[in-house]
Design a protein around this motif. Structure first.
Motif, PDB file in Angstrom:
ATOM      1  N   PHE A 156       0.841  -1.192   0.000  1.00  0.00           N
ATOM      2  CA  PHE A 156       0.000   0.000   0.000  1.00  0.00           C
ATOM      3  C   PHE A 156       0.872   1.236   0.000  1.00  0.00           C
ATOM      4  O   PHE A 156       1.735   1.416   0.868  1.00  0.00           O
ATOM      5  CB  PHE A 156      -0.916   0.024   1.220  1.00  0.00           C
ATOM      6  CG  PHE A 156      -1.625   1.341   1.409  1.00  0.00           C
ATOM      7  CD1 PHE A 156      -2.519   1.803   0.459  1.00  0.00           C
ATOM      8  CD2 PHE A 156      -1.377   2.129   2.525  1.00  0.00           C
ATOM      9  CE1 PHE A 156      -3.167   3.020   0.614  1.00  0.00           C
ATOM     10  CE2 PHE A 156      -2.014   3.345   2.694  1.00  0.00           C
ATOM     11  CZ  PHE A 156      -2.915   3.794   1.736  1.00  0.00           C
ATOM     12  N   CYS A 157       0.650   2.092  -0.971  1.00  0.00           N
ATOM     13  CA  CYS A 157       1.411   3.339  -1.090  1.00  0.00           C
ATOM     14  C   CYS A 157       0.411   4.479  -1.245  1.00  0.00           C
ATOM     15  O   CYS A 157      -0.459   4.450  -2.128  1.00  0.00           O
ATOM     16  CB  CYS A 157       2.337   3.266  -2.309  1.00  0.00           C
ATOM     17  SG  CYS A 157       3.413   4.707  -2.494  1.00  0.00           S
ATOM     18  N   LYS A 158       0.500   5.475  -0.384  1.00  0.00           N
ATOM     19  CA  LYS A 158      -0.482   6.563  -0.387  1.00  0.00           C
ATOM     20  C   LYS A 158      -0.472   7.355  -1.689  1.00  0.00           C
ATOM     21  O   LYS A 158      -1.472   7.989  -2.031  1.00  0.00           O
ATOM     22  CB  LYS A 158      -0.221   7.497   0.800  1.00  0.00           C
ATOM     23  CG  LYS A 158      -0.552   6.877   2.153  1.00  0.00           C
ATOM     24  CD  LYS A 158      -0.373   7.859   3.282  1.00  0.00           C
ATOM     25  CE  LYS A 158      -0.784   7.250   4.622  1.00  0.00           C
ATOM     26  NZ  LYS A 158      -0.622   8.186   5.748  1.00  0.00           N
ATOM     27  N   GLU A 159       0.645   7.322  -2.412  1.00  0.00           N
ATOM     28  CA  GLU A 159       0.728   8.078  -3.652  1.00  0.00           C
ATOM     29  C   GLU A 159      -0.026   7.407  -4.792  1.00  0.00           C
ATOM     30  O   GLU A 159      -0.306   8.034  -5.814  1.00  0.00           O
ATOM     31  CB  GLU A 159       2.196   8.279  -4.063  1.00  0.00           C
ATOM     32  CG  GLU A 159       2.956   9.294  -3.220  1.00  0.00           C
ATOM     33  CD  GLU A 159       3.233   8.803  -1.805  1.00  0.00           C
ATOM     34  OE1 GLU A 159       3.340   7.567  -1.625  1.00  0.00           O
ATOM     35  OE2 GLU A 159       3.324   9.641  -0.895  1.00  0.00           O
ATOM     36  N   GLN A 160      -0.360   6.119  -4.640  1.00  0.00           N
ATOM     37  CA  GLN A 160      -1.060   5.426  -5.701  1.00  0.00           C
ATOM     38  C   GLN A 160      -2.571   5.648  -5.575  1.00  0.00           C
ATOM     39  O   GLN A 160      -3.070   6.138  -4.566  1.00  0.00           O
ATOM     40  CB  GLN A 160      -0.744   3.933  -5.668  1.00  0.00           C
ATOM     41  CG  GLN A 160      -1.267   3.218  -4.426  1.00  0.00           C
ATOM     42  CD  GLN A 160      -0.748   1.792  -4.329  1.00  0.00           C
ATOM     43  OE1 GLN A 160       0.169   1.398  -5.043  1.00  0.00           O
ATOM     44  NE2 GLN A 160      -1.340   1.019  -3.443  1.00  0.00           N
ATOM     45  N   ASP A 161      -3.315   5.257  -6.598  1.00  0.00           N
ATOM     46  CA  ASP A 161      -4.751   5.505  -6.632  1.00  0.00           C
ATOM     47  C   ASP A 161      -5.531   4.530  -5.769  1.00  0.00           C
ATOM     48  O   ASP A 161      -6.655   4.814  -5.367  1.00  0.00           O
ATOM     49  CB  ASP A 161      -5.260   5.426  -8.080  1.00  0.00           C
ATOM     50  CG  ASP A 161      -4.713   6.559  -8.941  1.00  0.00           C
ATOM     51  OD1 ASP A 161      -4.414   7.624  -8.368  1.00  0.00           O
ATOM     52  OD2 ASP A 161      -4.573   6.367 -10.154  1.00  0.00           O
ATOM     53  N   GLN A 162      -4.966   3.359  -5.473  1.00  0.00           N
ATOM     54  CA  GLN A 162      -5.690   2.326  -4.749  1.00  0.00           C
ATOM     55  C   GLN A 162      -5.555   2.484  -3.240  1.00  0.00           C
ATOM     56  O   GLN A 162      -4.459   2.677  -2.716  1.00  0.00           O
ATOM     57  CB  GLN A 162      -5.181   0.944  -5.164  1.00  0.00           C
ATOM     58  CG  GLN A 162      -5.539   0.548  -6.589  1.00  0.00           C
ATOM     59  CD  GLN A 162      -5.006  -0.828  -6.931  1.00  0.00           C
ATOM     60  OE1 GLN A 162      -3.800  -1.039  -6.947  1.00  0.00           O
ATOM     61  NE2 GLN A 162      -5.897  -1.762  -7.201  1.00  0.00           N
ATOM     62  N   SER A 163      -6.682   2.355  -2.551  1.00  0.00           N
ATOM     63  CA  SER A 163      -6.690   2.376  -1.093  1.00  0.00           C
ATOM     64  C   SER A 163      -6.432   0.969  -0.573  1.00  0.00           C
ATOM     65  O   SER A 163      -6.372  -0.001  -1.342  1.00  0.00           O
ATOM     66  CB  SER A 163      -8.045   2.872  -0.583  1.00  0.00           C
ATOM     67  OG  SER A 163      -9.058   1.922  -0.917  1.00  0.00           O
ATOM     68  N   LYS A 164      -6.319   0.835   0.762  1.00  0.00           N
ATOM     69  CA  LYS A 164      -6.169  -0.502   1.345  1.00  0.00           C
ATOM     70  C   LYS A 164      -7.403  -1.352   1.072  1.00  0.00           C
ATOM     71  O   LYS A 164      -7.298  -2.576   0.885  1.00  0.00           O
ATOM     72  CB  LYS A 164      -5.898  -0.392   2.856  1.00  0.00           C
ATOM     73  CG  LYS A 164      -4.511   0.114   3.196  1.00  0.00           C
ATOM     74  CD  LYS A 164      -4.184  -0.062   4.664  1.00  0.00           C
ATOM     75  CE  LYS A 164      -4.989   0.886   5.538  1.00  0.00           C
ATOM     76  NZ  LYS A 164      -4.575   0.788   6.962  1.00  0.00           N
ATOM     77  N   ILE A 165      -8.576  -0.722   1.042  1.00  0.00           N
ATOM     78  CA  ILE A 165      -9.804  -1.450   0.718  1.00  0.00           C
ATOM     79  C   ILE A 165      -9.744  -1.954  -0.726  1.00  0.00           C
ATOM     80  O   ILE A 165     -10.103  -3.102  -1.022  1.00  0.00           O
ATOM     81  CB  ILE A 165     -11.041  -0.562   0.928  1.00  0.00           C
ATOM     82  CG1 ILE A 165     -11.178  -0.166   2.414  1.00  0.00           C
ATOM     83  CG2 ILE A 165     -12.296  -1.275   0.439  1.00  0.00           C
ATOM     84  CD1 ILE A 165     -11.414  -1.331   3.341  1.00  0.00           C
ATOM     85  N   ASP A 166      -9.285  -1.096  -1.660  1.00  0.00           N
ATOM     86  CA  ASP A 166      -9.166  -1.501  -3.063  1.00  0.00           C
ATOM     87  C   ASP A 166      -8.219  -2.694  -3.213  1.00  0.00           C
ATOM     88  O   ASP A 166      -8.502  -3.632  -3.963  1.00  0.00           O
ATOM     89  CB  ASP A 166      -8.648  -0.339  -3.918  1.00  0.00           C
ATOM     90  CG  ASP A 166      -9.626   0.817  -4.013  1.00  0.00           C
ATOM     91  OD1 ASP A 166     -10.841   0.555  -3.934  1.00  0.00           O
ATOM     92  OD2 ASP A 166      -9.177   1.969  -4.142  1.00  0.00           O
ATOM     93  N   LEU A 167      -7.091  -2.651  -2.517  1.00  0.00           N
ATOM     94  CA  LEU A 167      -6.117  -3.745  -2.594  1.00  0.00           C
ATOM     95  C   LEU A 167      -6.705  -5.031  -2.020  1.00  0.00           C
ATOM     96  O   LEU A 167      -6.473  -6.122  -2.545  1.00  0.00           O
ATOM     97  CB  LEU A 167      -4.841  -3.362  -1.839  1.00  0.00           C
ATOM     98  CG  LEU A 167      -4.075  -2.151  -2.385  1.00  0.00           C
ATOM     99  CD1 LEU A 167      -2.912  -1.798  -1.460  1.00  0.00           C
ATOM    100  CD2 LEU A 167      -3.567  -2.409  -3.800  1.00  0.00           C
ATOM    101  N   SER A 168      -7.488  -4.886  -0.956  1.00  0.00           N
ATOM    102  CA  SER A 168      -8.137  -6.050  -0.350  1.00  0.00           C
ATOM    103  C   SER A 168      -9.144  -6.667  -1.311  1.00  0.00           C
ATOM    104  O   SER A 168      -9.212  -7.890  -1.467  1.00  0.00           O
ATOM    105  CB  SER A 168      -8.841  -5.645   0.951  1.00  0.00           C
ATOM    106  OG  SER A 168      -7.933  -5.074   1.871  1.00  0.00           O
ATOM    107  N   LEU A 169      -9.937  -5.810  -1.967  1.00  0.00           N
ATOM    108  CA  LEU A 169     -10.923  -6.293  -2.938  1.00  0.00           C
ATOM    109  C   LEU A 169     -10.243  -7.053  -4.068  1.00  0.00           C
ATOM    110  O   LEU A 169     -10.733  -8.100  -4.522  1.00  0.00           O
ATOM    111  CB  LEU A 169     -11.722  -5.114  -3.510  1.00  0.00           C
ATOM    112  CG  LEU A 169     -12.608  -4.347  -2.529  1.00  0.00           C
ATOM    113  CD1 LEU A 169     -13.199  -3.109  -3.208  1.00  0.00           C
ATOM    114  CD2 LEU A 169     -13.730  -5.225  -2.006  1.00  0.00           C
TER     115      LEU A 169
END
Length: 390
Positions: A156-169
């Motif tokens: 998880f990187c804050k600079e990217q578009d994906q949130s932790k929820i997005d990565l989990s999905l």
């Protein structure tokens, strides 16, 4: 073949996992040294330690090049790891998916640093109670009632578009569909509408901790769980014992915010006769057929992911690595996950038991090598050169 018996055991394991079929001999040799170095006493994550502890004959810079520039396909290693995990899932009992995140803390570089570690940032650490600098990893494990296995992860990187929820999905959607009951276990951060719905689409129920400000609808009245708790009487609770602990439990079944129907267990310590809302913890289950004991027992399996984080940080260098590029970091983490699964597999024991056996056998292997070399007339200098300690 290596002259060290513990290297030979790793090589035989590689054959079982079909690694020589997909990787060249130089890549397999590098994998061997990473596995050996990572599982050695004193390893903290540095590549120089892998070089020294695994008796690597090449220059230590080849290890950094292997992670950052070598064209080997690390995704195959991850796929082989996933296949191994799936083979260990039993068809006659529930499968559990454990979802959580952890931080690998690093030292914040100076603004003048010319090559800082990539993909780092400030992340809130619940352990430290403050934001710390480093990498944050979202991890998915797969478990049965006996043990748990690391299955997949995302940086998880804050600079990217994906949130932790997005990565989990993303990870949940890639989990194969099972024909037996499957449960996603998570803390209150991940018991969101989108996570629950994504799990539903895969035939997976969610069991997770729930924030006490979550909205319930008892008898159609909109109210926060912690406010609803003030109306509950001790006589309306039941005692539930899980392991060595006993709890007072009130079972609510009905609508929640963003969920048409579910079970919420409002729990207090068994000796809390006042049902103090400050002592209350809430747990959500989308499977309304489960008993209170089953819900709390299943949720307890989630602790295994915390144990996994402790083990890979304490033994396999997950906390102390110093590689800098994002690609090298990703590859290092895949090697950590692979080492955890591979070593436990070839020894047929839990990781806690395995790591002690690996280190014990390595020590015996070196003694055996020195004994045999001496018996065949090798000089001390020859033995030291062979072990790369000259």
């Amino acid at each position: 073949m290596s002259s060290l018996s513990h290297h030979q055991q790793i090589e035989e394991g590689f054959q079982t996992w079909n690694l020589p079929f997909y990787f060249s001999k130089p890549v397999v040799r590098h994998l061997l040294h990473f596995i050996d170095g990572m599982s050695s006493i004193g390893f903290t994550g540095k590549l120089t330690e892998i070089h020294a502890l695994s008796h690597h004959a090449k220059h230590r810079t080849t290890l950094g090049h292997f992670l950052q520039h070598s064209p080997w396909n690390e995704s195959f290693l991850l796929r082989q790891s996933k296949k191994h995990v799936l083979r260990n899932m039993k068809k006659d009992e529930p499968t559990f998916l454990l979802l959580d995140d952890t931080i690998s803390q690093k030292t914040k570089p100076s603004s003048q640093a010319t090559s800082p570690i990539q993909a780092t940032g400030f992340h809130f650490s619940h352990t430290d109670g403050k934001s710390v600098w480093g990498h944050q990893v979202v991890q998915l494990m797969m478990a049965n009632q006996q043990t748990a296995f690391p299955f997949d992860f995302r940086l998880f990187c804050k600079e990217q578009d994906q949130s932790k929820i997005d990565l989990s999905l993303e990870m949940i959607r890639q989990v194969p569909t099972f024909n037996h009951p499957t449960y996603l276990l998570c803390d209150s951060w991940y018991t969101s509408k989108t996570i629950i719905e994504a799990a539903f689409c895969k035939g997976i129920h969610t069991i997770g901790a729930m924030k006490t400000n979550r909205i319930l609808y008892p008898k159609g009245i909109r109210i926060q769980a912690k406010q609803f708790a003030t109306h509950i009487q001790p006589t309306e609770t039941n005692f539930v014992t899980i392991g060595q602990e006993t709890y007072r439990v009130y079972r609510y079944e009905g609508a929640l915010n963003d969920l048409a129907n579910g079970i919420v267990l409002l729990c207090w310590p068994s000796d809390d006769e006042t049902l103090d809302p400050k002592n209350m913890r809430c747990f959500l289950s989308t499977d309304v057929e489960l008993t209170n004991e089953q819900i709390l027992t299943y949720y307890g399996y989630r602790w295994r992911i915390e144990t996994y984080f402790q083990q890979v940080k304490g033994h396999l260098g997950f906390q102390g690595y110093q590689v800098r590029s994002r690609k090298a970091i990703q590859r290092f983490w895949i090697l950590v996950q692979f080492a955890y699964l591979f070593l436990s597999d070839i020894y047929g024991k839990s990781f806690t038991q395995t790591i002690h056996l690996v280190r014990k056998n390595k020590f015996a292997s070196i003694i055996e090598f020195v004994h045999n070399s001496t018996k065949h007339g090798a000089s001390l200098e020859q033995i030291k050169n062979e072990l790369q300690v000259a």
